[in-house]
Motif scaffolding. Structure first.
Motif, short mmCIF file in Angstrom:
data_model
loop_
_atom_site.label_atom_id
_atom_site.label_comp_id
_atom_site.label_asym_id
_atom_site.label_seq_id
_atom_site.Cartn_x
_atom_site.Cartn_y
_atom_site.Cartn_z
N PRO A 33 17.85 -8.37 -0.79
CA PRO A 33 16.69 -8.73 0.02
C PRO A 33 16.98 -8.51 1.51
O PRO A 33 18.11 -8.63 1.95
CB PRO A 33 16.48 -10.21 -0.28
N VAL A 34 15.97 -8.14 2.25
CA VAL A 34 16.11 -8.00 3.69
C VAL A 34 15.13 -8.95 4.36
O VAL A 34 14.00 -9.11 3.92
CB VAL A 34 15.87 -6.54 4.15
N LYS A 35 15.62 -9.64 5.39
CA LYS A 35 14.73 -10.50 6.17
C LYS A 35 13.71 -9.58 6.85
O LYS A 35 14.08 -8.62 7.52
CB LYS A 35 15.52 -11.28 7.21
N LYS A 36 12.47 -9.89 6.67
CA LYS A 36 11.38 -9.02 7.11
C LYS A 36 11.15 -9.15 8.63
O LYS A 36 10.63 -10.15 9.08
CB LYS A 36 10.13 -9.40 6.35
N PRO A 37 11.54 -8.13 9.40
CA PRO A 37 11.28 -8.17 10.84
C PRO A 37 9.81 -7.83 11.13
O PRO A 37 9.12 -7.27 10.27
CB PRO A 37 12.20 -7.09 11.40
N ARG A 38 9.36 -8.17 12.31
CA ARG A 38 7.99 -7.83 12.71
C ARG A 38 7.82 -6.31 12.69
O ARG A 38 8.77 -5.56 12.90
CB ARG A 38 7.68 -8.34 14.12
N ILE A 39 6.60 -5.86 12.45
CA ILE A 39 6.32 -4.42 12.37
C ILE A 39 6.75 -3.73 13.65
O ILE A 39 7.43 -2.70 13.60
CB ILE A 39 4.82 -4.18 12.11
N LEU A 64 3.43 9.26 9.05
CA LEU A 64 3.92 9.44 10.42
C LEU A 64 2.87 10.07 11.33
O LEU A 64 2.77 9.72 12.50
CB LEU A 64 5.19 10.31 10.41
N ASN A 65 2.09 10.99 10.78
CA ASN A 65 1.10 11.70 11.59
C ASN A 65 -0.21 10.95 11.75
O ASN A 65 -1.04 11.34 12.58
CB ASN A 65 0.83 13.09 11.01
N THR A 66 -0.43 9.90 10.98
CA THR A 66 -1.70 9.19 11.06
C THR A 66 -1.52 7.72 11.46
O THR A 66 -2.47 6.94 11.34
CB THR A 66 -2.46 9.26 9.72
N TYR A 67 -0.35 7.37 11.95
CA TYR A 67 -0.12 5.97 12.33
C TYR A 67 -1.07 5.59 13.45
O TYR A 67 -1.32 6.38 14.37
CB TYR A 67 1.33 5.77 12.78
N VAL A 68 -1.63 4.40 13.37
CA VAL A 68 -2.66 3.98 14.31
C VAL A 68 -2.19 2.74 15.07
O VAL A 68 -1.62 1.82 14.49
CB VAL A 68 -3.98 3.67 13.57
N TRP A 69 -2.48 2.74 16.37
CA TRP A 69 -2.17 1.60 17.23
C TRP A 69 -3.47 0.95 17.68
O TRP A 69 -4.45 1.62 17.96
CB TRP A 69 -1.38 2.07 18.46
N LEU A 70 -3.47 -0.37 17.76
CA LEU A 70 -4.65 -1.11 18.17
C LEU A 70 -4.89 -1.00 19.68
O LEU A 70 -6.02 -1.01 20.14
CB LEU A 70 -4.50 -2.59 17.78
N GLU A 75 1.75 -1.12 21.62
CA GLU A 75 2.47 -2.37 21.36
C GLU A 75 1.93 -3.14 20.17
O GLU A 75 2.56 -4.08 19.70
CB GLU A 75 2.42 -3.26 22.61
N ILE A 76 0.74 -2.77 19.68
CA ILE A 76 0.16 -3.49 18.56
C ILE A 76 -0.19 -2.48 17.45
O ILE A 76 -1.22 -1.83 17.50
CB ILE A 76 -1.11 -4.28 18.98
N PRO A 77 0.69 -2.35 16.47
CA PRO A 77 0.41 -1.41 15.38
C PRO A 77 -0.58 -2.00 14.38
O PRO A 77 -0.63 -3.21 14.18
CB PRO A 77 1.78 -1.21 14.72
N ILE A 78 -1.37 -1.14 13.78
CA ILE A 78 -2.26 -1.58 12.72
C ILE A 78 -1.49 -1.49 11.41
O ILE A 78 -0.96 -0.44 11.07
CB ILE A 78 -3.54 -0.73 12.68
N ASP A 79 -1.42 -2.60 10.69
CA ASP A 79 -0.60 -2.71 9.49
C ASP A 79 -1.37 -2.25 8.25
O ASP A 79 -1.80 -3.06 7.43
CB ASP A 79 -0.12 -4.15 9.33
N GLU A 80 -1.55 -0.94 8.13
CA GLU A 80 -2.17 -0.39 6.93
C GLU A 80 -1.70 1.04 6.73
O GLU A 80 -1.32 1.72 7.68
CB GLU A 80 -3.70 -0.46 6.99
#
Length: 107
Positions: A33-39, A64-70, A75-80
């Motif tokens: 198990p890995v301790k889950k760090p913030r995105i 990688l090519n479609t990663y979206v930031w809020l 500084e605020i990634p969209i987690d999807e």
């Protein structure tokens, strides 16, 4: 096709899946198990690496090519739609915390 790790290979899992980790350990897999760090922490950590992406990793390339930031500052990634990036981030974080000198991450 999904393939299981070979004998001696580590399987890194999100620590929130305690039941799954328990079941896979009982099947004889070397799961950690890995301790889950913030995105954002995972993303910033991975930015320090040179990524070598297999040309057949279409889904990872798409993520990688479609990663979206809020926000525009990044500084605020969209987690999807980031399942493979999350898996790579967990594994990278785990091996860094455990002082591994080199490793290959298969997602």
């Amino acid at each position: 096709m999904i393939s299981l790790p070979k004998a001696g290979e580590n399987l890194i899992a999100d620590s929130a899946g305690t039941r799954t980790i328990f079941d896979l350990k009982n099947l004889g897999l070397n799961i950690k198990p890995v301790k889950k760090p913030r995105i954002i922490d995972r993303i910033k950590f991975i930015w320090d690496f040179d990524l070598i992406i297999d040309p057949e990793s279409y889904d990872l390339e798409r993520e990688l090519n479609t990663y979206v930031w809020l926000d525009k500052k990044g500084e605020i990634p969209i987690d999807e739609d980031n399942h493979l990036l999350d898996a790579g981030g967990y594994a990278t974080y785990y091996f860094n915390q455990n002082d591994s000198e080199s490793y290959v991450i298969k997602t």
